[in-house]
Motif scaffolding. Structure first.
Motif, PDB file in Angstrom:
ATOM      1  N   GLU A  24      23.287  19.428  68.061  1.00  0.00           N
ATOM      2  CA  GLU A  24      23.917  19.937  66.835  1.00  0.00           C
ATOM      3  C   GLU A  24      23.108  21.103  66.277  1.00  0.00           C
ATOM      4  OE1 GLU A  24      24.954  17.145  63.729  1.00  0.00           O
ATOM      5  OE2 GLU A  24      25.659  15.683  65.200  1.00  0.00           O
ATOM      6  N   HIS A  25      21.800  20.986  66.333  1.00  0.00           N
ATOM      7  CA  HIS A  25      20.941  22.065  65.839  1.00  0.00           C
ATOM      8  C   HIS A  25      21.181  23.344  66.637  1.00  0.00           C
ATOM      9  CE1 HIS A  25      17.517  23.678  63.677  1.00  0.00           C
ATOM     10  NE2 HIS A  25      17.045  24.131  64.821  1.00  0.00           N
ATOM     11  N   ARG A  26      21.296  23.213  67.953  1.00  0.00           N
ATOM     12  CA  ARG A  26      21.592  24.366  68.814  1.00  0.00           C
ATOM     13  C   ARG A  26      22.944  24.980  68.437  1.00  0.00           C
ATOM     14  NH1 ARG A  26      23.411  23.092  74.574  1.00  0.00           N
ATOM     15  NH2 ARG A  26      25.181  24.409  74.277  1.00  0.00           N
ATOM     16  N   ALA A  27      23.933  24.128  68.199  1.00  0.00           N
ATOM     17  CA  ALA A  27      25.263  24.601  67.828  1.00  0.00           C
ATOM     18  C   ALA A  27      25.236  25.304  66.467  1.00  0.00           C
ATOM     19  CB  ALA A  27      26.247  23.439  67.804  1.00  0.00           C
ATOM     20  N   LEU A  28      24.425  24.782  65.573  1.00  0.00           N
ATOM     21  CA  LEU A  28      24.290  25.389  64.258  1.00  0.00           C
ATOM     22  C   LEU A  28      23.753  26.807  64.383  1.00  0.00           C
ATOM     23  CD1 LEU A  28      24.532  25.098  61.195  1.00  0.00           C
ATOM     24  CD2 LEU A  28      22.262  24.041  61.201  1.00  0.00           C
ATOM     25  N   TRP A  29      22.782  27.014  65.267  1.00  0.00           N
ATOM     26  CA  TRP A  29      22.257  28.362  65.494  1.00  0.00           C
ATOM     27  C   TRP A  29      23.376  29.305  65.928  1.00  0.00           C
ATOM     28  CZ3 TRP A  29      16.999  29.528  68.092  1.00  0.00           C
ATOM     29  CH2 TRP A  29      15.966  28.873  67.433  1.00  0.00           C
ATOM     30  N   LEU A  30      24.181  28.879  66.900  1.00  0.00           N
ATOM     31  CA  LEU A  30      25.260  29.735  67.387  1.00  0.00           C
ATOM     32  C   LEU A  30      26.204  30.087  66.243  1.00  0.00           C
ATOM     33  CD1 LEU A  30      26.807  31.163  69.669  1.00  0.00           C
ATOM     34  CD2 LEU A  30      27.961  28.991  70.127  1.00  0.00           C
ATOM     35  N   TYR A  31      26.590  29.091  65.465  1.00  0.00           N
ATOM     36  CA  TYR A  31      27.496  29.353  64.349  1.00  0.00           C
ATOM     37  C   TYR A  31      26.880  30.319  63.343  1.00  0.00           C
ATOM     38  CZ  TYR A  31      29.818  28.875  59.887  1.00  0.00           C
ATOM     39  OH  TYR A  31      30.424  29.166  58.689  1.00  0.00           O
ATOM     40  N   LEU A  32      25.652  30.042  62.919  1.00  0.00           N
ATOM     41  CA  LEU A  32      25.032  30.882  61.894  1.00  0.00           C
ATOM     42  C   LEU A  32      24.783  32.299  62.381  1.00  0.00           C
ATOM     43  CD1 LEU A  32      22.571  28.287  60.318  1.00  0.00           C
ATOM     44  CD2 LEU A  32      24.769  29.084  59.389  1.00  0.00           C
ATOM     45  N   LEU A  33      24.373  32.453  63.629  1.00  0.00           N
ATOM     46  CA  LEU A  33      24.168  33.807  64.182  1.00  0.00           C
ATOM     47  C   LEU A  33      25.474  34.597  64.207  1.00  0.00           C
ATOM     48  CD1 LEU A  33      21.691  33.078  67.105  1.00  0.00           C
ATOM     49  CD2 LEU A  33      21.265  34.564  65.133  1.00  0.00           C
ATOM     50  N   THR A  34      26.545  33.972  64.676  1.00  0.00           N
ATOM     51  CA  THR A  34      27.818  34.682  64.752  1.00  0.00           C
ATOM     52  C   THR A  34      28.401  34.912  63.358  1.00  0.00           C
ATOM     53  OG1 THR A  34      29.018  32.612  65.190  1.00  0.00           O
ATOM     54  CG2 THR A  34      28.326  33.917  67.102  1.00  0.00           C
ATOM     55  N   ASP A  35      28.198  33.970  62.439  1.00  0.00           N
ATOM     56  CA  ASP A  35      28.674  34.137  61.066  1.00  0.00           C
ATOM     57  C   ASP A  35      27.956  35.296  60.378  1.00  0.00           C
ATOM     58  OD1 ASP A  35      30.296  33.182  58.795  1.00  0.00           O
ATOM     59  OD2 ASP A  35      28.353  32.623  57.917  1.00  0.00           O
ATOM     60  N   GLU A  36      26.639  35.353  60.527  1.00  0.00           N
ATOM     61  CA  GLU A  36      25.876  36.456  59.926  1.00  0.00           C
ATOM     62  C   GLU A  36      26.237  37.792  60.566  1.00  0.00           C
ATOM     63  OE1 GLU A  36      23.918  36.557  57.188  1.00  0.00           O
ATOM     64  OE2 GLU A  36      24.412  34.447  56.892  1.00  0.00           O
ATOM     65  N   ALA A  37      26.465  37.798  61.865  1.00  0.00           N
ATOM     66  CA  ALA A  37      26.874  39.036  62.545  1.00  0.00           C
ATOM     67  C   ALA A  37      28.208  39.520  61.992  1.00  0.00           C
ATOM     68  CB  ALA A  37      26.967  38.805  64.051  1.00  0.00           C
ATOM     69  N   ALA A  38      29.148  38.595  61.814  1.00  0.00           N
ATOM     70  CA  ALA A  38      30.457  38.966  61.261  1.00  0.00           C
ATOM     71  C   ALA A  38      30.309  39.508  59.836  1.00  0.00           C
ATOM     72  CB  ALA A  38      31.396  37.763  61.283  1.00  0.00           C
ATOM     73  N   LYS A  39      29.445  38.888  59.036  1.00  0.00           N
ATOM     74  CA  LYS A  39      29.204  39.373  57.671  1.00  0.00           C
ATOM     75  C   LYS A  39      28.620  40.777  57.674  1.00  0.00           C
ATOM     76  CE  LYS A  39      28.403  34.858  55.547  1.00  0.00           C
ATOM     77  NZ  LYS A  39      27.379  33.953  54.968  1.00  0.00           N
ATOM     78  N   ALA A  40      27.848  41.100  58.725  1.00  0.00           N
ATOM     79  CA  ALA A  40      27.226  42.424  58.833  1.00  0.00           C
ATOM     80  C   ALA A  40      28.172  43.446  59.471  1.00  0.00           C
ATOM     81  CB  ALA A  40      25.936  42.328  59.640  1.00  0.00           C
ATOM     82  N   GLY A  41      29.397  43.003  59.792  1.00  0.00           N
ATOM     83  CA  GLY A  41      30.371  43.940  60.337  1.00  0.00           C
ATOM     84  C   GLY A  41      30.494  43.939  61.847  1.00  0.00           C
ATOM     85  N   ALA A  42      29.742  43.107  62.529  1.00  0.00           N
ATOM     86  CA  ALA A  42      29.827  43.034  63.994  1.00  0.00           C
ATOM     87  C   ALA A  42      30.882  42.001  64.395  1.00  0.00           C
ATOM     88  CB  ALA A  42      28.474  42.645  64.583  1.00  0.00           C
ATOM     89  N   ASP A  43      31.457  42.196  65.554  1.00  0.00           N
ATOM     90  CA  ASP A  43      32.435  41.251  66.083  1.00  0.00           C
ATOM     91  C   ASP A  43      31.707  40.283  67.014  1.00  0.00           C
ATOM     92  OD1 ASP A  43      34.554  39.852  67.159  1.00  0.00           O
ATOM     93  OD2 ASP A  43      35.358  41.568  68.273  1.00  0.00           O
ATOM     94  N   PRO A  44      31.552  39.018  66.624  1.00  0.00           N
ATOM     95  CA  PRO A  44      30.843  38.062  67.481  1.00  0.00           C
ATOM     96  C   PRO A  44      31.434  37.945  68.881  1.00  0.00           C
ATOM     97  CG  PRO A  44      31.175  37.124  65.307  1.00  0.00           C
ATOM     98  CD  PRO A  44      31.973  38.398  65.358  1.00  0.00           C
ATOM     99  N   ALA A  45      32.745  38.130  69.007  1.00  0.00           N
ATOM    100  CA  ALA A  45      33.382  38.049  70.327  1.00  0.00           C
ATOM    101  C   ALA A  45      32.913  39.170  71.248  1.00  0.00           C
ATOM    102  CB  ALA A  45      34.900  38.089  70.183  1.00  0.00           C
ATOM    103  N   ALA A  46      32.324  40.212  70.673  1.00  0.00           N
ATOM    104  CA  ALA A  46      31.845  41.336  71.482  1.00  0.00           C
ATOM    105  C   ALA A  46      30.494  41.051  72.128  1.00  0.00           C
ATOM    106  CB  ALA A  46      31.746  42.595  70.615  1.00  0.00           C
TER     107      ALA A  46
END
Length: 190
Positions: A24-46
């Motif tokens: 779960e901790h590993r999954a949380l990292w993935l979510y938070l990294l992609t969420d912060e990237a999206a907030k910064a204007g990056a597309d996590p799918a990229a």
């Protein structure tokens, strides 16, 4: 709207629970990294699919080395999907061949972590697909070099299938009652 996926464990063993919490901790990292990237204007799918696949390629190369150099999918059952993993994910191994590996998951600690964050089913679907890129990387297992070629992999499976010259194996996986079909991409000998 929060997730409607039913994802509750049946196995309550304290050690299995502790392992799930690590995942779960590993999954949380993935979510938070992609969420912060999206907030910064990056597309996590990229970037997320390619980054997670790199991890899988590295892990796949290590599994091949530990397994005596074989690329058989049968080695995945022993090396990666043995009894401990089967208990953690409450998975059933449905079919194992040299070129195919079919699993059914009844619980996923990664999904549980994303549900705890209030992710929607659509967000969980994307995160799941990105997380499975690691599995695809493990399945690809380049023979000598775990580093992928310097190209961005498309984020969606049909594009990924067209972008690669050979499909080594196909996997059907059920995660929390949802069917997912993904391809293990790699090079064939010769």
């Amino acid at each position: 709207m929060a997730s409607k996926v039913v994802n509750e464990p049946r196995i309550k063993n304290p050690l299995i629970k502790a392992i799930r919490e690590l995942l779960e901790h590993r999954a949380l990292w993935l979510y938070l990294l992609t969420d912060e990237a999206a907030k910064a204007g990056a597309d996590p799918a990229a970037f997320a699919p390619a980054a997670v696949k790199r991890c899988g390629l590295f892990q796949g190369a290590e599994l091949v080395a530990k397994g005596g150099g074989t690329n058989s999918r049968k080695s995945l059952k022993k090396g990666l999907f043995g009894k401990p993993a089967q208990m953690v994910f409450e998975m059933d191994v449905k079919d194992v061949q040299d070129d195919r590996f079919e699993l059914e998951f009844h619980y996923c600690p990664l999904v549980k972590a994303w549900q705890k964050q209030g992710c929607t089913d659509e967000e969980i679907s994307n995160l799941c697909d990105w997380a499975m890129c690691g599995d695809r990387g493990i399945g690809a297992r380049p023979p000598q070099d775990h580093r992928p070629r310097r190209r961005r992999l498309p984020p969606h499976l049909p594009s990924l299938k067209r972008a690669v010259k050979s499909v080594v194996a196909r996997e059907r996986v059920t995660v929390c009652g949802r069917q997912a079909l993904f391809f293990l991409i790699g090079r064939t000998p010769g």
